[in-house]
Design a protein around this motif. Sequence first.
Motif, mmCIF file in Angstrom:
data_model
loop_
_atom_site.group_PDB
_atom_site.id
_atom_site.type_symbol
_atom_site.label_atom_id
_atom_site.label_comp_id
_atom_site.label_asym_id
_atom_site.label_seq_id
_atom_site.Cartn_x
_atom_site.Cartn_y
_atom_site.Cartn_z
ATOM 1 N N GLY A 179 -3.475 4.661 13.775
ATOM 2 C CA GLY A 179 -4.747 5.302 14.047
ATOM 3 C C GLY A 179 -5.907 4.817 13.192
ATOM 4 N N ASN A 180 -5.619 3.894 12.263
ATOM 5 C CA ASN A 180 -6.666 3.451 11.339
ATOM 6 C C ASN A 180 -6.747 1.930 11.211
ATOM 7 N N GLY A 181 -6.457 1.252 12.297
ATOM 8 C CA GLY A 181 -6.650 -0.195 12.342
ATOM 9 C C GLY A 181 -5.574 -1.036 11.701
ATOM 10 N N ALA A 182 -4.390 -0.458 11.453
ATOM 11 C CA ALA A 182 -3.322 -1.216 10.809
ATOM 12 C C ALA A 182 -2.025 -1.161 11.617
ATOM 13 N N ALA A 183 -2.167 -1.122 12.946
ATOM 14 C CA ALA A 183 -0.982 -1.094 13.806
ATOM 15 C C ALA A 183 -0.138 -2.332 13.548
ATOM 16 N N LEU A 201 0.841 -1.192 0.000
ATOM 17 C CA LEU A 201 0.000 0.000 0.000
ATOM 18 C C LEU A 201 0.879 1.246 0.000
ATOM 19 N N PRO A 202 0.986 1.953 -1.131
ATOM 20 C CA PRO A 202 1.714 3.224 -1.144
ATOM 21 C C PRO A 202 0.919 4.302 -0.392
ATOM 22 N N ILE A 203 1.618 5.053 0.442
ATOM 23 C CA ILE A 203 1.000 6.122 1.230
ATOM 24 C C ILE A 203 1.813 7.398 1.080
ATOM 25 N N ASP A 204 1.119 8.493 0.806
ATOM 26 C CA ASP A 204 1.714 9.829 0.854
ATOM 27 C C ASP A 204 1.171 10.468 2.129
ATOM 28 N N HIS A 205 2.021 10.617 3.129
ATOM 29 C CA HIS A 205 1.546 11.109 4.428
ATOM 30 C C HIS A 205 1.046 12.554 4.372
ATOM 31 N N THR A 206 1.318 13.250 3.285
ATOM 32 C CA THR A 206 0.868 14.643 3.161
ATOM 33 C C THR A 206 -0.488 14.764 2.467
ATOM 34 N N ASP A 207 -1.046 13.638 2.005
ATOM 35 C CA ASP A 207 -2.310 13.667 1.271
ATOM 36 C C ASP A 207 -3.169 12.497 1.711
ATOM 37 N N ASP A 208 -4.189 12.774 2.529
ATOM 38 C CA ASP A 208 -5.003 11.678 3.052
ATOM 39 C C ASP A 208 -5.810 10.961 1.977
ATOM 40 N N ARG A 209 -5.963 11.562 0.800
ATOM 41 C CA ARG A 209 -6.637 10.858 -0.302
ATOM 42 C C ARG A 209 -5.809 9.679 -0.798
ATOM 43 N N SER A 210 -4.513 9.676 -0.499
ATOM 44 C CA SER A 210 -3.654 8.586 -0.950
ATOM 45 C C SER A 210 -3.826 7.333 -0.103
ATOM 46 N N TRP A 211 -4.514 7.446 1.024
ATOM 47 C CA TRP A 211 -4.628 6.273 1.883
ATOM 48 C C TRP A 211 -5.998 6.047 2.529
ATOM 49 N N LYS A 212 -6.830 7.074 2.682
ATOM 50 C CA LYS A 212 -8.091 6.909 3.447
ATOM 51 C C LYS A 212 -8.924 5.733 2.947
ATOM 52 N N LYS A 213 -9.272 5.705 1.692
ATOM 53 C CA LYS A 213 -10.072 4.606 1.151
ATOM 54 C C LYS A 213 -9.209 3.397 0.806
ATOM 55 N N VAL A 226 3.788 7.990 8.724
ATOM 56 C CA VAL A 226 3.073 6.866 8.125
ATOM 57 C C VAL A 226 2.636 5.887 9.209
ATOM 58 N N GLN A 227 3.507 5.620 10.164
ATOM 59 C CA GLN A 227 3.155 4.706 11.248
ATOM 60 C C GLN A 227 1.981 5.242 12.059
ATOM 61 N N ALA A 228 1.932 6.556 12.282
ATOM 62 C CA ALA A 228 0.811 7.166 13.007
ATOM 63 C C ALA A 228 -0.493 6.991 12.221
ATOM 64 N N ILE A 229 -0.436 7.132 10.914
ATOM 65 C CA ILE A 229 -1.622 6.915 10.073
ATOM 66 C C ILE A 229 -2.098 5.475 10.220
ATOM 67 N N LEU A 230 -1.175 4.536 10.113
ATOM 68 C CA LEU A 230 -1.533 3.120 10.204
ATOM 69 C C LEU A 230 -2.071 2.776 11.585
ATOM 70 N N ALA A 278 -7.162 -2.285 1.351
ATOM 71 C CA ALA A 278 -5.978 -3.127 1.591
ATOM 72 C C ALA A 278 -6.177 -4.009 2.827
ATOM 73 N N LEU A 279 -6.761 -3.450 3.883
ATOM 74 C CA LEU A 279 -7.027 -4.240 5.088
ATOM 75 C C LEU A 279 -8.043 -5.354 4.804
ATOM 76 N N GLU A 280 -9.075 -5.033 4.023
ATOM 77 C CA GLU A 280 -10.069 -6.050 3.653
ATOM 78 C C GLU A 280 -9.431 -7.168 2.842
ATOM 79 N N GLN A 281 -8.588 -6.803 1.887
ATOM 80 C CA GLN A 281 -7.920 -7.802 1.053
ATOM 81 C C GLN A 281 -6.980 -8.671 1.882
ATOM 82 N N ALA A 282 -6.236 -8.042 2.784
ATOM 83 C CA ALA A 282 -5.309 -8.788 3.638
ATOM 84 C C ALA A 282 -6.067 -9.778 4.517
#
Length: 137
Positions: free
Chosen positions: A72-76, A7-19, A66-70, A24-28
């Motif tokens: 805080g969104n169920g991907a610790a 999962l590529p993430i741009d920590h400066t743009d939440d559109r790159s990871w929110k959905k 990036v770790q804070a995003i993960l 990705a979590l569902e697929q995993a």
Amino acid sequence: MATKILLPIDHTDDRSWKKALLVALEQAKFYGAELHAVSVIPEIIQLPNLPANYGAGAKEHVRKAVQAILDGNGAAGTPVHIEQGSVYREILKLAHKDGFDLIVMASAKGDFPNYEIGPNLARVVRNAHCSVIVVRD
């Protein structure tokens, strides 16, 4: 079937990871696959007026964001890769080198003719050795 998902993430743009993170979590979960995140820092051009260690600490700063995003969104606990260079090239190199068999990547709102497919996403989709899921915004 996927065993390793990137999962590529741009920590400066939440559109790159929110959905995309949710997909990705569902697929995993569905496949019982490992999920990894990657963020790419563009290379800093060495200019004569910049010190030799300019940009030191950038990788750690991005890793923490990036770790804070993960977290805080169920991907610790999701492994985070921080690369430096061309965004699409680094994503493709990592996916190939580490044997990822699925990339989940968000689209971005854009202008004509690239309404939702930016240049990095287009190149990843076109050149990836594995399947790519495009999550539209």
